[in-house]
Design an enzyme around this catalytic site. Structure first.
Site, PDB file in Angstrom:
ATOM      1  N   ALA A  80      35.673  40.086  41.534  1.00 47.76           N
ATOM      2  CA  ALA A  80      36.066  41.161  42.449  1.00 47.76           C
ATOM      3  C   ALA A  80      36.185  40.587  43.853  1.00 47.76           C
ATOM      4  CB  ALA A  80      35.026  42.288  42.429  1.00 47.76           C
ATOM      5  N   ILE A  82      37.121  41.676  47.508  1.00 42.79           N
ATOM      6  CA  ILE A  82      37.274  42.927  48.259  1.00 42.79           C
ATOM      7  C   ILE A  82      37.571  42.597  49.718  1.00 42.79           C
ATOM      8  CG2 ILE A  82      36.146  45.094  48.899  1.00 42.79           C
ATOM      9  CD1 ILE A  82      34.362  44.740  46.379  1.00 42.79           C
ATOM     10  N   GLY A  85      36.586  43.809  55.540  1.00 48.02           N
ATOM     11  CA  GLY A  85      35.848  43.006  56.510  1.00 48.02           C
ATOM     12  C   GLY A  85      35.718  41.528  56.178  1.00 48.02           C
ATOM     13  N   HIS A  88      38.384  35.865  55.044  1.00 43.56           N
ATOM     14  CA  HIS A  88      39.026  34.892  54.150  1.00 43.56           C
ATOM     15  C   HIS A  88      39.423  35.482  52.790  1.00 43.56           C
ATOM     16  CE1 HIS A  88      34.734  34.281  53.341  1.00 43.56           C
ATOM     17  NE2 HIS A  88      35.037  33.648  52.236  1.00 43.56           N
ATOM     18  N   ARG A 127      38.336  50.839  39.759  1.00 44.65           N
ATOM     19  CA  ARG A 127      39.015  49.985  38.774  1.00 44.65           C
ATOM     20  C   ARG A 127      38.049  49.245  37.862  1.00 44.65           C
ATOM     21  NH1 ARG A 127      43.759  48.287  43.043  1.00 44.65           N
ATOM     22  NH2 ARG A 127      44.034  50.451  43.631  1.00 44.65           N
TER      23      ARG A 127
HETATM   24  N1  INI Z   1      34.083  35.769  46.303  1.00 51.29           N
HETATM   25  C1  INI Z   1      34.412  36.798  45.511  1.00 51.29           C
HETATM   26  O1  INI Z   1      34.375  36.670  44.270  1.00 51.29           O
HETATM   27  N2  INI Z   1      34.787  37.989  46.054  1.00 51.29           N
HETATM   28  C2  INI Z   1      34.852  38.188  47.400  1.00 51.29           C
HETATM   29  O2  INI Z   1      35.188  39.309  47.847  1.00 51.29           O
HETATM   30  C3  INI Z   1      34.515  37.113  48.255  1.00 51.29           C
HETATM   31  N3  INI Z   1      34.531  37.286  49.671  1.00 51.29           N
HETATM   32  O3  INI Z   1      34.803  38.397  50.121  1.00 51.29           O
HETATM   33  O4  INI Z   1      34.289  36.366  50.439  1.00 51.29           O
HETATM   34  C4  INI Z   1      34.118  35.873  47.668  1.00 51.29           C
HETATM   35  N4  INI Z   1      33.782  34.825  48.433  1.00 51.29           N
HETATM   36  C5  INI Z   1      33.054  33.686  47.930  1.00 51.29           C
HETATM   37  C6  INI Z   1      33.966  32.623  47.339  1.00 51.29           C
HETATM   38  O5  INI Z   1      34.517  33.046  46.101  1.00 51.29           O
HETATM   39  C7  INI Z   1      33.195  31.330  47.079  1.00 51.29           C
HETATM   40  O6  INI Z   1      32.190  31.562  46.127  1.00 51.29           O
HETATM   41  C8  INI Z   1      32.566  30.765  48.349  1.00 51.29           C
HETATM   42  O7  INI Z   1      33.523  30.647  49.376  1.00 51.29           O
HETATM   43  C9  INI Z   1      31.943  29.361  48.089  1.00 51.29           C
HETATM   44  O8  INI Z   1      32.929  28.441  47.655  1.00 51.29           O
END
Ligand code: INI
Length: 153
Positions: A80, A82, A85, A88, A127
């Protein structure tokens, strides 16, 4: 006209679920939807293995190893992402989608896309089974159909 399509029955096939722990309150519902769907259509509990990765960004690398092991007939990617905010969001979602598609094409193993990419937590909850179906369940159905279709090609 001859029509070729994978049906929705699965027997004696190994399926891997690869799930991101990030936003786990949503992802756990996707995992359940996926697993229940596989069981409903004929899989045994022992045919299904669940792999956790930290987040959606890590899904493609895990998929690459899992797909190249040759042990699985199909894989369901679950996560997921999202926007709310998260600056990245675009990078995480983009790399995840691109990587999943690349691994599936490179390996020839069907990988269903059950990663939510949504604007708000509410949309994610909707969802993941609350209102607009369960994306994990839908992805499991796609995996079953693709496994069965590819067997005929
Ligand atoms: N990872 C997610 O699975 N969902 C998200 O919404 C998310 N956000 O919002 O940052 C997210 N970030 C972590 C990313 O997948 C990595 O695990 C992290 O950057 C370390 O590599």
């Amino acid at each position: 006209m001859k029509t070729i399509e994978g049906d929705l029955t699965i027997r004696d096939k190994k399926i891997a679920l690869v799930a991101g722990r990030f936003n786990s309150f949503v992802v756990e519902h996707l995992i359940k939807g996926s697993k229940d769907t596989l069981l409903k259509h004929g899989a045994e509990e022992t045919d299904i293995e669940l792999f956790y990765v930290p987040g959606a960004f890590e899904i493609p690398l895990a998929l690459k190893k899992i797909a190249s092991s040759g042990k699985y007939d199909g894989i369901v990617a679950l996560g997921a992402v999202i926007r709310g905010g998260t600056p990245h969001f675009e990078y995480v979602a983009g790399e995840c989608v691109k990587g999943i598609s690349q691994v599936s094409l490179d390996s020839g193993v069907p990988i269903a896309f059950g990663v939510l990419t949504v604007d708000t937590i509410e949309q994610a909850i909707d969802r993941a089974g609350a209102n607009s179906g369960n994306k994990g369940a839908e992805a499991a159905e796609s995996a079953i159909r693709m496994i069965n279709l590819l067997e005929q090609l």
